[in-house]
Design an enzyme around this catalytic site. Structure first.
Site: not given
Length: 926
Positions: A448, A451, A570
């Site tokens: 996770d 980015e 999300d």
């Protein structure tokens, strides 16, 4: 997992002004383009050419004076066009990260053109694609031979295509193409698209991997996929093609409906054109280049449960027990940070998740076939007593800025970010995963925040005396930071619409002037971070487990599907997000990442009537390829058993999913060998039916199973589109919808009902289901055969792939009993019905003892009697305990064909070995 990086409200007004100012530049062109000065076909049948700038200017920087143009037909259906600086090597996606054919070195091209510059080519033709060009100003076009369609044309020659010629500067590249006015475009993600799956003219399409929550619409999100599919209907026949711009730099793509313009802030123009002509052909051709989707283990298609906030082992023990008590299937339990010691990767909390207690729990769930997956964030805590950090520093594995590891803040506080472009980092990362796996035998990993996400922006230092991170709000930056704006990398001349508000490139991430291995700039490699971590993680798990890895990644790039699954990030618990999840899921199938789903019931729980929303969401989410319930730390619990009504919906929908596991797993195999999406837009199976081109509220699993969920609050009906043909309700096979031309039908959908329909001409393999996939796999098989209602002459087909899903590769075993593949066939002709199989390498299925217990044949003319029933050439009377049933179909919609006596014939207790060819036939007499 949540990292609140929403755009600052104070930026919005000014960003809008800048956005429209930059768009307006399309009406005052940046330059006059380039002229062709030399062009040749090389011995390897590739084109080499030189382009010279016509007139220089300094808008967004100086023009590169001389370009090398290279084109090659790499396959019968794929053409590559590569444009770069003719004298200086420029950044492009690393060839070791995304393996592909390399153009020849620049020096070799120039020498070739100097030696042979007397004979020019007028066009460059391949098997299906043709490239033509205009010399001055230089432009090129790609056409399809078979129908003459223009797939790409960078020439602007009239007022209807108001874009300029090619621009190529160090930090600004611009190129455009005309589009057919009736083209439907899909792709250019990752975005949450409020207008549906079709690209909407004048919506912003910015590509730059960013951690802003997915409830933000029309903004660059976690992944970057600069590829689109163009679908056109020409005289009732559909033609699709694909276009990939393989470039990892940030870009804006402006789509007007009749043209599309790329504005890219670095790298090269590396185009790939895929001829199609069907949507499935396009994805096949695309994934043959970027890598076929990873095979997923069988258990990954079960139901998954997660939440940030499972405080200790006792909580996850209780959750598993409650799912079992509620008789709701559950295969995988997840942990999101809660198991960690101080949010540090590869650790266990000594009190809440002591190793001895966790291992005891894992033994228990592993014994019943359940699995356990945990999260890893890339940021490594800066902590001198933390051994992972110590080994990372000793191996020099972190991204640098001004010669020192770049400091960010994530959940544990101060972190350094591993540089996965560095081979030493890949080895160190694999070793840390190995050490953790020895501590806890996890079954998969969740990567996770890649980015990469950072709670701070700029150059930061820890404030002495300040508690960091804040225990109640760890996502709030608690460093002293200053913006980095003094380099052209952090403050480029052209500002893409980052985060939807023209945010600085380094906002809430790694500074773009930071440096990777071999001097690679974060400016260039930023959007590759998730892919590079995915490759390293996949290699580690494969080396350690010697099994097929399961990895879930938030950030993705072109080629990520070869290694990981994805979820849509999300989202909120809103009805809009329920609807958006279908669009994003379908897009990722086009991107070559078919194992995808959204957080069922929503991640941020903001809606008051959460029970009804969760009810409808599990009815949809049970048919996502990746099906997981997941919620934020501050959200209330939302396990499916907490409401009686949701539990009932879960038993219904997940009960059907677990019966469909053989079908889903076979789609997994098809995805792996051909790229075919598991979840597909309807136009994949009905490409000539234009009414479904923009349909974003229904979808197909495979080519023939249609899901029509309720997506609005308070609704107990669904207005569903049915393409032409016969459709059968999967929950009651006698309910039939017949439509000659295609039509919308209003379907009843009470609170606990989801509508799932099976198309004609199909053979669907199913099993009896269970509470875990391990149990479901042992149950007898059934086949559902669908003919068009009342057909006197028809056929149906289906297939089934089964293997040892522990094996790393998913393939037939060349004589070894590791997999079985079966083609199923059925015909109805001259009142004779026949169902049979053709088995490839049946030993695996025979070893497992699998049988076909039941065959249901739908759509037969009613009123007849069964005669001469034969199984493998023997009369039915020789087979004991076989039961035969006939039931009439009931019509929900019938376009006046007079069909009122259509029957289903069912055979039970057949006990046919799955791994052997069989034949079942009978005569219908009237």
């Amino acid at each position: 997992m949540f990292s609140p990086c929403s755009p600052l409200a104070t930026l919005i007004f000014f960003s809008c002004i800048l956005h429209f100012a930059q768009q307006a530049s399309t009406s005052s062109f940046i330059g006059q383009g380039y002229r062709l000065i030399s062009i040749q076909i090389a011995p390897d049948a590739a084109i080499h050419a030189l382009l010279q700038v016509k007139q220089t200017n300094n808008i967004y920087g100086a023009d590169i004076p001389l370009l090398r143009f290279y084109a090659k037909h790499e396959t019968e259906n794929r053409l590559r066009v590569h444009i770069t600086d003719a004298k200086n090597k420029r950044w492009e996606v690393p060839y070791d990260l995304l393996p592909r054919e390399q153009p020849p070195p620049l020096k070799q091209s120039i020498e070739f053109l100097k030696k042979k510059n007397s004979t020019w080519v007028s066009e460059y033709s391949g098997s299906e694609l043709v490239l033509t060009y205009t010399p001055d100003p230089f432009s090129f076009a790609v056409t399809r031979k078979s129908n003459g369609d223009t797939l790409f044309n960078s020439t602007s020659d009239d007022d209807s295509h108001p874009f300029g010629p090619l621009v190529f500067k160090d930090q600004y590249l611009e190129i455009s193409t005309k589009l057919s006015k009736d083209a439907s475009l899909y792709g250019l993600g990752e975005h949450t698209q409020p207008h549906g799956i079709k690209l909407n003219p004048n919506d912003p399409y910015t590509l730059f991997t960013t951690d802003i929550s997915a409830f933000n619409v029309n903004a660059d999100l976690y992944g970057s996929h600069p590829v689109y599919m163009d679908l056109r209907n020409e005289g009732g026949k559909a033609y699709a093609h694909g276009v990939l711009l393989l470039n990892s730099n940030g870009m804006d793509v402006f789509y007007t409906g009749t043209s599309l313009t790329y504005k890219v802030i670095g790298g090269v123009l590396d185009f790939y054109f895929f001829a199609g002509p069907s949507p499935l052909n396009v994805v096949d051709q695309y994934t043959s280049l970027i890598g076929r989707p990873a095979p997923m283990p069988y258990w990954a298609f079960g139901f998954h449960q997660c939440k940030f906030g499972y405080q200790n082992v006792s909580v996850i023990e209780e959750i598993v027990e409650n799912y079992q008590k509620a008789k709701i299937p559950l295969d995988v339990i997840w942990n999101d940070d809660d198991h960690m010691d101080g949010a540090k990767d590869f650790t266990l909390h000594p009190v809440n998740y002591p190793r001895s207690k966790l291992l005891k729990f894992l033994d228990k769930i592993h014994n019943i076939g359940m699995k356990y997956v945990v999260i890893i964030d890339p940021g490594i805590a800066v902590n001198e007593s933390y051994e992972v950090y110590q080994r990372g520093m000793a191996n020099d594995v972190f991204i640098k800025h001004d010669g020192e590891p770049f400091t960010g803040q994530v959940w544990p506080g101060a972190v350094y970010f591993p540089d996965f472009l560095n081979p030493k980092t890949v080895s160190w990362w694999g070793d840390e995963i190995r050490r953790f796996h020895e501590l806890v035998p996890v079954d998969g990993l969740w990567i996770d925040m890649n980015e990469a996400s950072n709670f701070c922006t700029g150059k930061c230092r820890i404030h002495e005396g300040r508690i960091c991170p804040n225990e109640t709000q760890p996502w709030i930056c608690c460093f002293d930071c200053r913006d980095i704006i003094n380099t052209k990398w952090d403050n480029p001349p052209y500002k893409i619409n980052a985060s939807g508000v023209h945010a600085p490139l380094g906002s809430k991430t790694i500074a773009t002037s930071a440096v990777h291995y071999n001097g690679v700039l974060e400016y260039d490699a930023h959007s590759l971070y998730g892919l590079s971590e995915s490759i390293a993680t996949h290699k580690a798990l494969l080396d350690i487990q010697k099994k097929r890895p399961f990895i879930l990644s938030r950030s993705t790039y072109v080629g990520s599907g070869k290694y990981v699954a994805h979820w849509t990030g999300d989202i909120s618990s809103r009805w809009e997000d329920l609807r958006y999840s279908i669009i994003t899921m379908l897009n990722f199938g086009i991107y070559g990442i078919p194992m995808v789903g959204a957080d069922i019931c929503g991640f941020f729980i903001t809606f008051t009537d959460h029970e009804e929303l969760c009810n409808r969401w599990i009815q949809l989410g049970a048919f996502y390829p990746f099906s997981r319930d997941h919620a934020d730390f501050n959200s209330p619990r939302q396990e499916l058993y907490l409401w009686d009504s949701v539990a009932e919906s879960a038993r219904n929908a997940l009960g059907m999913r677990y019966k469909l596991l053989p079908y889903l797993y076979t789609l997994n195999y098809e995805a792996h060998v051909s790229g075919a999406p598991i979840a597909r837009p309807l136009f994949f199976s009905f490409p000539s039916y234009v009414e479904c081109y923009g349909l974003s509220t229904q979808f197909l699993l495979g080519k023939s199973l249609m899901i029509s969920p309720v997506l609005e609050q308070g609704k107990t009906q669904v207005n569903a589109l049915f393409p032409p043909g016969t459709w059968y309700s999967l929950f009651d096979l006698t309910y039939t919808i017949v439509s000659k031309e295609g039509t919308y039908v209003t379907l009843d959908a009470p609170l606990n009902v989801v509508n799932v329909h099976l198309y004609q001409n199909v053979i669907l393999p199913m099993q009896q289901g269970g509470m875990v996939t391990k149990e479901a796999r042992t149950t007898p098989f059934s086949l559902i055969v669908t003919f068009p209602a009342g057909a006197n002459d028809g056929e149906a087909q289906g297939n089934l792939f089964l293997d040892d899903d522990e094996l790393p590769e998913m393939k037939l075993g060349s004589g070894y009993p590791i997999a079985t593949y079966i083609d199923f066939h059925a015909t109805v002709r001259e009142e004779t019905v026949k169902v049979w199989s053709q088995v490839v390498e049946g030993e695996f299925a025979l070893e497992k003892g699998w049988i076909i217990d039941k065959i249901s044949v739908l759509g037969l003319n009613g009123g007849g009697e069964l005669h001469r029933v034969m199984i493998d050439g023997e009369p039915l009377t020789y087979v004991s305990n076989v039961k035969v049933y006939k039931r009439e179909h009931k019509y929900l919609h019938d376009e006046g064909d007079g069909r009122n006596n259509i029957e289903m014939v069912e055979f039970e207790s057949l006990n046919i070995p799955l791994g052997k060819n069989f034949s079942l036939s009978w005569k219908m007499t009237y």
